[in-house]
Motif scaffolding. Structure first.
Motif, PDB file in Angstrom:
ATOM      1  N   ALA A 115     -56.795 -59.837 -33.815  1.00 22.00           N
ATOM      2  CA  ALA A 115     -57.839 -58.854 -33.519  1.00 22.00           C
ATOM      3  C   ALA A 115     -59.086 -59.540 -32.970  1.00 22.00           C
ATOM      4  CB  ALA A 115     -58.177 -58.052 -34.774  1.00 22.00           C
ATOM      5  N   LEU A 116     -59.447 -60.686 -33.556  1.00 23.29           N
ATOM      6  CA  LEU A 116     -60.616 -61.428 -33.057  1.00 23.29           C
ATOM      7  C   LEU A 116     -60.389 -61.937 -31.637  1.00 23.29           C
ATOM      8  CD1 LEU A 116     -61.634 -63.383 -36.288  1.00 23.29           C
ATOM      9  CD2 LEU A 116     -62.821 -61.438 -35.236  1.00 23.29           C
ATOM     10  N   LEU A 117     -59.165 -62.373 -31.333  1.00 22.69           N
ATOM     11  CA  LEU A 117     -58.852 -62.808 -29.968  1.00 22.69           C
ATOM     12  C   LEU A 117     -58.947 -61.638 -28.990  1.00 22.69           C
ATOM     13  CD1 LEU A 117     -55.869 -65.262 -30.565  1.00 22.69           C
ATOM     14  CD2 LEU A 117     -58.163 -65.832 -29.726  1.00 22.69           C
ATOM     15  N   ILE A 118     -58.488 -60.476 -29.401  1.00 22.88           N
ATOM     16  CA  ILE A 118     -58.567 -59.290 -28.549  1.00 22.88           C
ATOM     17  C   ILE A 118     -60.020 -58.935 -28.266  1.00 22.88           C
ATOM     18  CG2 ILE A 118     -58.180 -56.790 -28.522  1.00 22.88           C
ATOM     19  CD1 ILE A 118     -55.530 -57.421 -30.066  1.00 22.88           C
ATOM     20  N   ILE A 119     -60.835 -58.927 -29.303  1.00 23.30           N
ATOM     21  CA  ILE A 119     -62.251 -58.589 -29.134  1.00 23.30           C
ATOM     22  C   ILE A 119     -62.945 -59.627 -28.250  1.00 23.30           C
ATOM     23  CG2 ILE A 119     -64.451 -58.380 -30.364  1.00 23.30           C
ATOM     24  CD1 ILE A 119     -62.796 -57.105 -32.674  1.00 23.30           C
ATOM     25  N   THR A 120     -62.611 -60.908 -28.456  1.00 28.98           N
ATOM     26  CA  THR A 120     -63.194 -61.970 -27.624  1.00 28.98           C
ATOM     27  C   THR A 120     -62.779 -61.798 -26.165  1.00 28.98           C
ATOM     28  OG1 THR A 120     -63.199 -63.486 -29.500  1.00 28.98           O
ATOM     29  CG2 THR A 120     -63.358 -64.464 -27.304  1.00 28.98           C
ATOM     30  N   GLY A 121     -61.496 -61.546 -25.933  1.00 30.15           N
ATOM     31  CA  GLY A 121     -61.012 -61.333 -24.567  1.00 30.15           C
ATOM     32  C   GLY A 121     -61.658 -60.128 -23.910  1.00 30.15           C
ATOM     33  N   ALA A 181     -67.960 -59.018 -19.766  1.00 34.86           N
ATOM     34  CA  ALA A 181     -69.073 -59.834 -19.261  1.00 34.86           C
ATOM     35  C   ALA A 181     -68.810 -60.291 -17.834  1.00 34.86           C
ATOM     36  CB  ALA A 181     -69.297 -61.035 -20.182  1.00 34.86           C
ATOM     37  N   ALA A 182     -67.572 -60.706 -17.555  1.00 35.98           N
ATOM     38  CA  ALA A 182     -67.238 -61.161 -16.199  1.00 35.98           C
ATOM     39  C   ALA A 182     -67.349 -60.020 -15.201  1.00 35.98           C
ATOM     40  CB  ALA A 182     -65.825 -61.747 -16.181  1.00 35.98           C
ATOM     41  N   THR A 183     -66.935 -58.831 -15.602  1.00 38.75           N
ATOM     42  CA  THR A 183     -67.017 -57.675 -14.708  1.00 38.75           C
ATOM     43  C   THR A 183     -68.467 -57.310 -14.424  1.00 38.75           C
ATOM     44  OG1 THR A 183     -64.932 -56.824 -15.538  1.00 38.75           O
ATOM     45  CG2 THR A 183     -66.376 -55.263 -14.425  1.00 38.75           C
ATOM     46  N   ILE A 184     -69.280 -57.301 -15.460  1.00 39.27           N
ATOM     47  CA  ILE A 184     -70.696 -56.948 -15.287  1.00 39.27           C
ATOM     48  C   ILE A 184     -71.393 -58.010 -14.429  1.00 39.27           C
ATOM     49  CG2 ILE A 184     -72.899 -56.675 -16.491  1.00 39.27           C
ATOM     50  CD1 ILE A 184     -71.210 -55.419 -18.816  1.00 39.27           C
ATOM     51  N   ALA A 185     -71.118 -59.296 -14.710  1.00 31.82           N
ATOM     52  CA  ALA A 185     -71.730 -60.366 -13.919  1.00 31.82           C
ATOM     53  C   ALA A 185     -71.254 -60.300 -12.475  1.00 31.82           C
ATOM     54  CB  ALA A 185     -71.387 -61.723 -14.524  1.00 31.82           C
ATOM     55  N   GLY A 186     -69.969 -60.021 -12.266  1.00 27.64           N
ATOM     56  CA  GLY A 186     -69.423 -59.924 -10.915  1.00 27.64           C
ATOM     57  C   GLY A 186     -70.008 -58.774 -10.135  1.00 27.64           C
ATOM     58  N   SER A 187     -70.302 -57.672 -10.827  1.00 31.92           N
ATOM     59  CA  SER A 187     -70.858 -56.524 -10.114  1.00 31.92           C
ATOM     60  C   SER A 187     -72.301 -56.787  -9.677  1.00 31.92           C
ATOM     61  CB  SER A 187     -70.788 -55.267 -10.988  1.00 31.92           C
ATOM     62  OG  SER A 187     -71.630 -55.395 -12.107  1.00 31.92           O
TER      63      SER A 187
END
Length: 159
Positions: free
Chosen positions: A107-113, A119-125
């Motif tokens: 679950a922690l890996l899912i939340i981290t991913g 974050a990558a999508t927001i930064a990319g936009s």
């Protein structure tokens, strides 16, 4: 920014609702020899509990489609996948499933991913990123191209 935050919050709600719906449906089926199931402090017919899970899933699906108007699809998918982590919580609460270390780590890996994807999508936009809005003419031209035909055939391959 307000539309983005609202979309993310609604996406989290949609993911939690989808997860809850699946757990409620499974809960309704965990008492195969009983006609009535304890649910929300009342004895319900088992089929009604299962059906309430189906209704919750419909609510989640409706929210999911509304969110497509607010968020880029890759951000929506990154946030919605948190439903798997919500599933851990709801399964523990309603089905009394154990919280094992592998489940918690997963679950922690899912939340981290999901957080990294968001974050990558927001930064990319903010940097221009890939286009996320297309006219009907652009969509039609894509499907008429070799790349569009290849993509469509891969999406339709169910084997």
């Amino acid at each position: 920014a307000g539309e983005l935050i609202a979309g993310i919050v609604l996406d989290l709600i949609a993911g939690a609702t989808a997860s809850l719906s699946m757990v409620v449906q499974r809960y309704g089926l965990t008492y195969p020899n009983q006609r009535r199931v304890p649910f929300l402090c009342v004895l319900w017919p088992a089929n009604a509990v299962w059906f309430s899970g189906l209704v919750l899933y419909g609510v989640s699906a409706a929210l999911f489609y509304v969110i497509t108007l607010l968020l880029p699809l890759n951000l929506q998918a990154a946030v919605f996948v948190t439903l798997l982590a919500f599933n851990l919580f709801f399964s523990r609460w309603l089905l009394k499933e154990p919280l094992t270390p592998p489940r918690v780590v997963g679950a922690l890996l899912i939340i981290t991913g999901a957080a990294l994807g968001a974050a990558a999508t927001i930064a990319g936009s903010k940097d221009g990123g890939p286009p996320t809005k297309f006219t009907p003419e652009e969509v039609a031209a894509f499907f008429k191209s070799a790349e569009g035909a290849a993509w469509f055939s891969l999406m339709c391959d169910t084997s």
